[in-house]
Write a protein that holds these residues in place. Structure first.
Motif, PDB file in Angstrom:
ATOM      1  N   THR A   1      39.592  38.772  28.751  1.00 41.11           N
ATOM      2  CA  THR A   1      38.283  39.392  28.496  1.00 41.11           C
ATOM      3  C   THR A   1      37.220  38.813  29.419  1.00 41.11           C
ATOM      4  O   THR A   1      36.031  39.082  29.240  1.00 41.11           O
ATOM      5  CB  THR A   1      37.863  39.184  27.023  1.00 41.11           C
ATOM      6  OG1 THR A   1      37.885  37.778  26.729  1.00 41.11           O
ATOM      7  CG2 THR A   1      38.818  39.907  26.082  1.00 41.11           C
TER       8      THR A   1
ATOM      9  N   TRP B   1      35.842  39.627  32.175  1.00 39.00           N
ATOM     10  CA  TRP B   1      35.908  40.875  32.938  1.00 39.00           C
ATOM     11  C   TRP B   1      35.671  40.693  34.439  1.00 39.00           C
ATOM     12  O   TRP B   1      36.446  41.188  35.255  1.00 39.00           O
ATOM     13  CB  TRP B   1      34.903  41.882  32.373  1.00 39.00           C
ATOM     14  CG  TRP B   1      34.983  42.044  30.889  1.00 39.00           C
ATOM     15  CD1 TRP B   1      34.012  41.794  29.975  1.00 39.00           C
ATOM     16  CD2 TRP B   1      36.119  42.500  30.131  1.00 39.00           C
ATOM     17  NE1 TRP B   1      34.441  42.044  28.700  1.00 39.00           N
ATOM     18  CE2 TRP B   1      35.744  42.485  28.759  1.00 39.00           C
ATOM     19  CE3 TRP B   1      37.406  42.891  30.470  1.00 39.00           C
ATOM     20  CZ2 TRP B   1      36.595  42.866  27.740  1.00 39.00           C
ATOM     21  CZ3 TRP B   1      38.264  43.279  29.455  1.00 39.00           C
ATOM     22  CH2 TRP B   1      37.877  43.261  28.116  1.00 39.00           C
TER      23      TRP B   1
ATOM     24  N   ALA C   1      38.745  40.976  37.033  1.00 39.18           N
ATOM     25  CA  ALA C   1      38.730  42.164  37.902  1.00 39.18           C
ATOM     26  C   ALA C   1      38.798  41.747  39.372  1.00 39.18           C
ATOM     27  O   ALA C   1      39.506  42.366  40.178  1.00 39.18           O
ATOM     28  CB  ALA C   1      37.478  42.996  37.647  1.00 39.18           C
TER      29      ALA C   1
ATOM     30  N   PHE D   1      41.979  47.139  32.621  1.00 36.44           N
ATOM     31  CA  PHE D   1      40.815  47.965  32.962  1.00 36.44           C
ATOM     32  C   PHE D   1      40.474  48.968  31.862  1.00 36.44           C
ATOM     33  O   PHE D   1      39.312  49.346  31.709  1.00 36.44           O
ATOM     34  CB  PHE D   1      41.056  48.668  34.296  1.00 36.44           C
ATOM     35  CG  PHE D   1      40.899  47.755  35.475  1.00 36.44           C
ATOM     36  CD1 PHE D   1      39.647  47.275  35.840  1.00 36.44           C
ATOM     37  CD2 PHE D   1      42.011  47.338  36.200  1.00 36.44           C
ATOM     38  CE1 PHE D   1      39.508  46.412  36.925  1.00 36.44           C
ATOM     39  CE2 PHE D   1      41.869  46.476  37.283  1.00 36.44           C
ATOM     40  CZ  PHE D   1      40.616  46.010  37.651  1.00 36.44           C
TER      41      PHE D   1
ATOM     42  N   ARG E   1      38.464  46.871  29.521  1.00 35.42           N
ATOM     43  CA  ARG E   1      37.139  46.612  30.101  1.00 35.42           C
ATOM     44  C   ARG E   1      36.261  47.865  30.028  1.00 35.42           C
ATOM     45  O   ARG E   1      35.072  47.787  29.702  1.00 35.42           O
ATOM     46  CB  ARG E   1      37.280  46.151  31.541  1.00 35.42           C
ATOM     47  CG  ARG E   1      35.953  45.683  32.143  1.00 35.42           C
ATOM     48  CD  ARG E   1      36.060  45.308  33.600  1.00 35.42           C
ATOM     49  NE  ARG E   1      36.207  46.486  34.451  1.00 35.42           N
ATOM     50  CZ  ARG E   1      35.867  46.525  35.740  1.00 35.42           C
ATOM     51  NH1 ARG E   1      35.374  45.442  36.326  1.00 35.42           N
ATOM     52  NH2 ARG E   1      36.044  47.617  36.436  1.00 35.42           N
ATOM     53  N   SER E   2      36.841  49.010  30.322  1.00 40.17           N
ATOM     54  CA  SER E   2      36.068  50.255  30.278  1.00 40.17           C
ATOM     55  C   SER E   2      35.538  50.522  28.884  1.00 40.17           C
ATOM     56  O   SER E   2      34.404  50.990  28.713  1.00 40.17           O
ATOM     57  CB  SER E   2      36.949  51.432  30.731  1.00 40.17           C
ATOM     58  OG  SER E   2      37.314  51.284  32.084  1.00 40.17           O
TER      59      SER E   2
END
Length: 409
Positions: free
Chosen positions: A216, A218, A222, A258, A261-262
């Motif tokens: 988490t 992010w 990423a 992802f 995250r989105s």
């Protein structure tokens, strides 16, 4: 005694044949009449005519060798020369002579044809060798390999040359094929090694990608996924039986991260949109304090508005400058009003005003230097923040300068 244009039988039964060299004895006939004797030897002659005719046809219409043809001609000529037939033997000799000429002519034509075919075959094989030697240096492994196989089939269909020439050309041809096969084998061995190394690298990348899928953190994660993708592309392709499976696992791990995250960002974006709406309402409330009449009341009201402003969370990044600018404009107006009030109630503060002006000027100059440095370093976010602060300081400086003018008046 009996006779015909080509022969006769005398009273003793001896049979003669007439030739250009005179009469020649054919044989003796005692078994019947002279007419029967001539008829018998005339049939012998007809047999020779038929035999020569058949040989002429064989020479013209079959691939009878010159050697066999001469042997057959010699055999018939012996019979003609033996004069055991009654007829135009000279005509038969003439036909046999012409047949010899025909056979010799055909033998020479065949010899020339074989020489021509041999020369064509030599040039054809030399061309095959030249092409094979060029293909031996090719890196188009599939196309060149197929072409070399086709050249072998073409070679097999060509006539053989003399042993020495044929062996020399075949040696070059075979050497070119072997050289190509050796290079191709080395290439694919190297390729197999590279693909095995790529497989090991991608196994490691997949393992890390799968371990990060539940993160988490992010931003950091990423960024790491972007690095992993760069490493994946740089690793090259693994073996076909492994590549798709590794990619599906690698991509699947990223998709899990992802997607999570989105989902979180969607919730954050909705919250920030609501925060923006609340701050726009507060900015509108603050703008209603302008123009400032009751400084004390306006100051208290703005303080209340600002406290509620600070309690609200972040707004979308692209909307932040505009909504904050509206609040800064009201704040500057309050500062201007306070400066005016201060000067109005402190007419003796010239010295302090001069000192403040100097400080503000120094602060403005410093801010400008910091902005220029931030821009030079590419830190536009810090530069934008410093510019907003500069606007406030510049407004104070302008007001202080204006106050000095008033003191001077």
């Amino acid at each position: 005694m009996s006779s015909d244009p080509w022969g006769r039988v005398d009273e003793t039964g001896t049979v003669y044949v007439r030739t250009a060299d005179g009469e020649q004895v054919v044989g003796s006939w005692q078994a019947g009449t002279p007419e029967e004797a001539l008829a018998y030897f005339e049939r012998k002659y007809e047999g020779l005519v038929v035999e020569i005719g058949l040989l002429e046809k064989r020479v013209k219409t079959t691939d009878l060798s010159a050697k066999d043809a001469h042997a057959a001609i010699d055999h018939i000529r012996e019979q003609v020369d033996a004069h055991h037939a009654v007829g135009d033997l000279d005509a038969l000799k003439t036909r046999l002579d012409k047949l010899v000429e025909t056979v010799d002519k055909r033998r020479e034509e065949r010899k020339q044809q074989r020489a021509k075919q041999s020369d064509e075959a030599r040039h054809a094989k030399e061309a095959l060798v030249t092409e094979a030697e060029e293909l031996a240096q090719s890196d188009q492994w599939r196309a060149a390999g197929e072409r070399l196989r086709a050249l072998v089939d073409t070679w097999k269909g060509l006539p053989r040359l003399d042993r020495k020439s044929d062996d020399e050309l075949w040696h070059r041809f075979s050497h070119a094929r072997s050289a190509f096969s050796k290079r191709r084998k080395a290439h694919f061995a190297q390729l197999d090694a590279q693909r095995e190394e790529a497989r090991k690298t991608k196994e490691r990348l997949v393992a890390e990608a799968e371990s990060l899928s539940g993160s988490t953190d992010w931003g950091t994660t990423a960024a790491r996924y972007r690095d992993l993708m760069s490493e994946w592309k740089a690793a090259g392709r693994a073996q076909r039986e492994h590549e798709d499976d590794l990619w599906n696992r690698f991509r699947g791990a990223q998709d899990v991260f992802f997607a999570a995250r989105s989902s979180v960002f969607a919730e954050r974006d909705a919250e920030q949109a609501e925060n923006l709406k609340l701050k726009e309402e507060l900015a509108e409330e603050a703008e209603k304090l302008l123009p400032i009449g009751d400084l004390k009341g306006a100051r208290a009201a703005f303080r209340s508005i600002n406290e509620r402003w600070e309690a609200i969370g972040h707004v979308p990044r692209d909307a932040r400058p505009k909504v904050e600018g509206r609040m800064h404009a009201v704040e500057r107006a309050l500062q201007d009003a306070e400066e005016t009030e201060w000067r109005r109630t402190n007419p003796e503060a010239r010295a302090r005003a001069e000192g403040l002006t100097g400080q503000l000027q120094a602060a403005v100059d410093k801010l400008r230097g910091q902005i220029e440095q931030a821009r030079g370093q590419g830190n536009n976010a810090r530069a934008d923040k410093l510019e907003r602060e500069l606007e406030g300081r510049q407004a104070l400086l302008d007001q202080a300068l204006k106050g000095l003018e008033e003191f001077g008046g």
